[in-house]
Design a protein around this motif. Structure first.
Motif, mmCIF file in Angstrom:
data_model
loop_
_atom_site.group_PDB
_atom_site.id
_atom_site.type_symbol
_atom_site.label_atom_id
_atom_site.label_comp_id
_atom_site.label_asym_id
_atom_site.label_seq_id
_atom_site.Cartn_x
_atom_site.Cartn_y
_atom_site.Cartn_z
ATOM 1 N N GLU A 195 -9.490 0.588 2.520
ATOM 2 C CA GLU A 195 -8.838 0.607 1.209
ATOM 3 C C GLU A 195 -7.327 0.414 1.348
ATOM 4 O OE1 GLU A 195 -8.405 3.422 -2.758
ATOM 5 O OE2 GLU A 195 -9.575 4.131 -1.064
ATOM 6 N N PHE A 231 -6.665 -3.191 2.132
ATOM 7 C CA PHE A 231 -6.840 -4.011 0.932
ATOM 8 C C PHE A 231 -5.639 -3.874 0.006
ATOM 9 C CE2 PHE A 231 -8.302 -4.354 -3.496
ATOM 10 C CZ PHE A 231 -8.653 -5.694 -3.491
ATOM 11 N N LYS A 232 -5.164 -2.634 -0.193
ATOM 12 C CA LYS A 232 -4.012 -2.426 -1.069
ATOM 13 C C LYS A 232 -2.768 -3.103 -0.505
ATOM 14 C CE LYS A 232 -5.457 1.787 -3.382
ATOM 15 N NZ LYS A 232 -5.193 3.209 -3.614
ATOM 16 N N TYR A 291 -2.759 -5.750 1.365
ATOM 17 C CA TYR A 291 -2.957 -7.187 1.148
ATOM 18 C C TYR A 291 -2.630 -7.569 -0.289
ATOM 19 C CZ TYR A 291 -5.286 -11.581 0.256
ATOM 20 O OH TYR A 291 -5.550 -12.859 -0.155
ATOM 21 N N VAL A 292 -3.084 -6.765 -1.236
ATOM 22 C CA VAL A 292 -2.827 -7.053 -2.653
ATOM 23 C C VAL A 292 -1.333 -6.993 -2.935
ATOM 24 C CG1 VAL A 292 -3.144 -6.182 -4.996
ATOM 25 C CG2 VAL A 292 -5.095 -6.367 -3.470
ATOM 26 N N ARG A 293 -0.642 -5.969 -2.380
ATOM 27 C CA ARG A 293 0.806 -5.881 -2.577
ATOM 28 C C ARG A 293 1.507 -7.097 -1.981
ATOM 29 N NH1 ARG A 293 0.023 -0.393 -1.795
ATOM 30 N NH2 ARG A 293 0.350 -0.521 0.436
ATOM 31 N N GLU A 294 1.076 -7.520 -0.805
ATOM 32 C CA GLU A 294 1.682 -8.675 -0.158
ATOM 33 C C GLU A 294 1.425 -9.944 -0.974
ATOM 34 O OE1 GLU A 294 0.816 -11.342 3.758
ATOM 35 O OE2 GLU A 294 0.674 -9.163 3.978
ATOM 36 N N ALA A 295 0.205 -10.092 -1.454
ATOM 37 C CA ALA A 295 -0.132 -11.275 -2.250
ATOM 38 C C ALA A 295 0.623 -11.264 -3.576
ATOM 39 C CB ALA A 295 -1.638 -11.343 -2.486
ATOM 40 N N ALA A 296 0.751 -10.101 -4.187
ATOM 41 C CA ALA A 296 1.482 -10.004 -5.448
ATOM 42 C C ALA A 296 2.958 -10.297 -5.226
ATOM 43 C CB ALA A 296 1.297 -8.629 -6.074
ATOM 44 N N SER A 302 3.381 -14.017 -4.958
ATOM 45 C CA SER A 302 3.259 -14.728 -6.226
ATOM 46 C C SER A 302 4.485 -14.486 -7.107
ATOM 47 C CB SER A 302 1.986 -14.316 -6.957
ATOM 48 O OG SER A 302 2.068 -12.973 -7.375
ATOM 49 N N GLU A 303 5.146 -13.328 -6.969
ATOM 50 C CA GLU A 303 6.362 -13.063 -7.735
ATOM 51 C C GLU A 303 7.480 -14.005 -7.333
ATOM 52 O OE1 GLU A 303 7.732 -9.072 -7.535
ATOM 53 O OE2 GLU A 303 6.097 -8.285 -8.732
#
Length: 136
Positions: free
Chosen positions: A82, A85-86, A88-93, A96-97
């Motif tokens: 978990e 995953f979090k 990864y999501v922070r890095e991907a977000a 994208s910013e």
């Protein structure tokens, strides 16, 4: 043609499902033995030999002896997955910013400005100047 009574069918299915459940437990125990950090190589080899050569007894003994730590390892692995995953999501977000349109970059800043204006910390004129500065 021989008859196969309903009770015999029931017993066959019961034994079949018990055997399948035991197979799942055997694979779970083997996976737990191999991923366990607190066992050395000889300990892992010993448990694997016991679990594979005396399958029913070995699996039962393993679950009795190491069942509590088996659950703790499952929880730790789930927490690690978990967290990864979090991250990864922070890095991907964040990536994208960086490619977001200019209007989308300053949403947080505009929200903060609106909160300051609502609290009376800045005047309407200061709010409009800061807003214009952000959007231009």
């Amino acid at each position: 043609m021989d008859k196969y009574p309903l009770l015999d069918l029931f017993w066959t299915m019961l034994w079949f499902f018990l055997w399948i459940m035991w197979l799942f437990l055997l694979f779970k125990v083997i996976a737990d033995i191999l991923r366990s950090d607190d066992l050395g190589g000889w300990g892992k080899a010993g448990w694997l030999i016991v679990a594979l050569l005396l399958p029913y007894v070995g699996v039962l003994v393993y679950v009795i002896v190491r069942g509590k730590s088996m659950g703790k390892r499952d929880v730790k692995e789930a927490q690690d997955r978990e967290a990864a995953f979090k991250a990864y999501v922070r890095e991907a977000a964040g990536a994208s910013e960086a490619h977001a349109p200019k209007e989308g970059k300053h949403v947080d800043d505009l929200t903060k400005l609106a909160e300051l204006k609502d609290r009376g910390a800045i005047t309407d004129e200061e709010y409009q100047r800061a807003k214009t500065k952000l959007l231009v």
